[in-house]
Design a protein around this motif. Structure first.
Motif, PDB file in Angstrom:
ATOM      1  N   HIS A   5       0.824  -1.209   0.000  1.00 23.38           N
ATOM      2  CA  HIS A   5       0.000   0.000   0.000  1.00 23.38           C
ATOM      3  C   HIS A   5       0.864   1.268   0.000  1.00 23.38           C
ATOM      4  N   ASP A  41      -6.918   7.562  10.932  1.00 17.98           N
ATOM      5  CA  ASP A  41      -8.315   7.670  10.497  1.00 17.98           C
ATOM      6  C   ASP A  41      -8.773   9.121  10.498  1.00 17.98           C
ATOM      7  N   TYR A  95      -7.202  10.960   7.641  1.00 22.00           N
ATOM      8  CA  TYR A  95      -7.843  10.547   6.393  1.00 22.00           C
ATOM      9  C   TYR A  95      -9.184  11.262   6.215  1.00 22.00           C
ATOM     10  N   ARG A  96      -9.980  11.310   7.281  1.00 23.33           N
ATOM     11  CA  ARG A  96     -11.289  11.975   7.177  1.00 23.33           C
ATOM     12  C   ARG A  96     -11.120  13.466   6.880  1.00 23.33           C
ATOM     13  N   LEU A 147     -10.295  13.923   3.281  1.00 18.42           N
ATOM     14  CA  LEU A 147     -11.482  13.847   2.432  1.00 18.42           C
ATOM     15  C   LEU A 147     -12.255  15.162   2.450  1.00 18.42           C
ATOM     16  N   LYS A 202      -7.662  11.146  -4.137  1.00 19.52           N
ATOM     17  CA  LYS A 202      -8.390  10.202  -3.291  1.00 19.52           C
ATOM     18  C   LYS A 202      -7.833   8.794  -3.439  1.00 19.52           C
ATOM     19  N   GLU A 203      -7.413   8.410  -4.628  1.00 22.77           N
ATOM     20  CA  GLU A 203      -6.812   7.083  -4.786  1.00 22.77           C
ATOM     21  C   GLU A 203      -5.537   6.967  -3.960  1.00 22.77           C
ATOM     22  N   ASP A 243      -6.549   6.707  -0.329  1.00 21.71           N
ATOM     23  CA  ASP A 243      -7.078   5.375   0.003  1.00 21.71           C
ATOM     24  C   ASP A 243      -5.949   4.371   0.223  1.00 21.71           C
ATOM     25  N   GLU A 244      -4.883   4.475  -0.576  1.00 25.48           N
ATOM     26  CA  GLU A 244      -3.726   3.583  -0.375  1.00 25.48           C
ATOM     27  C   GLU A 244      -3.056   3.869   0.972  1.00 25.48           C
ATOM     28  N   GLU A 269      -4.465   5.177   3.635  1.00 30.43           N
ATOM     29  CA  GLU A 269      -5.365   4.745   4.708  1.00 30.43           C
ATOM     30  C   GLU A 269      -5.347   3.222   4.837  1.00 30.43           C
ATOM     31  N   ALA A 270      -5.234   2.520   3.697  1.00 32.78           N
ATOM     32  CA  ALA A 270      -5.152   1.061   3.742  1.00 32.78           C
ATOM     33  C   ALA A 270      -3.859   0.613   4.419  1.00 32.78           C
ATOM     34  N   ASP A 298      -4.426   0.956   8.130  1.00 32.99           N
ATOM     35  CA  ASP A 298      -5.250  -0.156   8.605  1.00 32.99           C
ATOM     36  C   ASP A 298      -4.427  -1.438   8.715  1.00 32.99           C
TER      37      ASP A 298
END
Length: 208
Positions: free
Chosen positions: A91, A156, A159-160, A163, A180-181, A184-185, A187-188, A191
């Motif tokens: 990621h 998190d 990330y929010r 956005l 955003k892509e 998302d990477e 944020e992944a 996680d």
């Protein structure tokens, strides 16, 4: 007293430590996106090199796992931990690669919130690398997974907020999609760091 009939071989722990050290290197390279004039292509290329090196560590771990009759702890937990460490690197490499391929170097700056999210990955990587050597003794690990959870919560939040920034109207629609892509990477990856910590906690509970 609980007697253990498990081998004392350390090779699996060595693999975990090597993978975690690669995550620190990867996070450091990704952090260069925050420099005043980052070299986006160099960042992408070096992340790819680290990702390839980490793939090899993972493959060696799986080969050893498939050829070892008795393992230091549950076979499925070894597989899961190795795979999750590899996921984090995938990621992070994906994020750095997309920044370069999408031409986001043309932006005046990447969003501040993206840099904040990357910074949480750096702290998570350092924390994970410091914890892996303790896996063999299973000592002093509780603070690791507690802190990993706290850092993931910070990620998190970053990330929010990222956005919110992306959908504020500051960027055109195509740029929003690209950013955003990347987000998302990142944020992944955050996680996946938490999933690594959860797996370590599972192992510690099983083996205690």
């Amino acid at each position: 007293m609980r007697f253990r009939l498990r081998p004392t071989e350390t090779v699996f722990y060595d693999f975990f430590s090597q993978a975690a050290d690669n995550l620190v290197k990867g996070a450091d390279i990704l952090g260069e996106l925050s420099l005043p004039t980052p070299d986006f292509q160099s960042i992408s290329d070096r992340l790819k090199e680290i990702e390839h090196a980490n793939d090899e560590v993972t493959h060696e771990l799986l080969r050893k796992l498939n050829s070892t009759f008795v393992t230091p702890f549950d076979r499925e937990d070894i597989y899961r931990l190795g795979s999750l460490l590899d996921d984090v690197m995938d990621h992070m490499e994906g994020a750095g690669n997309l920044v370069y391929l999408y031409g986001l170097s043309q932006l005046p700056n990447l969003p501040r919130e993206m840099h904040e999210l990357i910074e949480t990955l750096s702290r998570a990587a350092q924390l994970t690398a410091s914890a892996m050597p303790r896996l063999q003794s299973l000592k002093d690990l509780e603070s690791y997974w507690i802190e990993a959870n706290r850092i993931e919560n910070e990620g998190d939040h970053a990330y929010r907020m990222l956005l919110v920034r992306l959908f504020s109207g500051e960027y055109d629609a195509l740029t929003v999609m690209k950013l955003k892509e990347v987000a998302d990477e990142l944020e992944a990856a955050a996680d996946a760091f938490e999933h690594v910590a959860n797996t370590v906690e599972t192992i510690a509970v099983k083996e205690s």
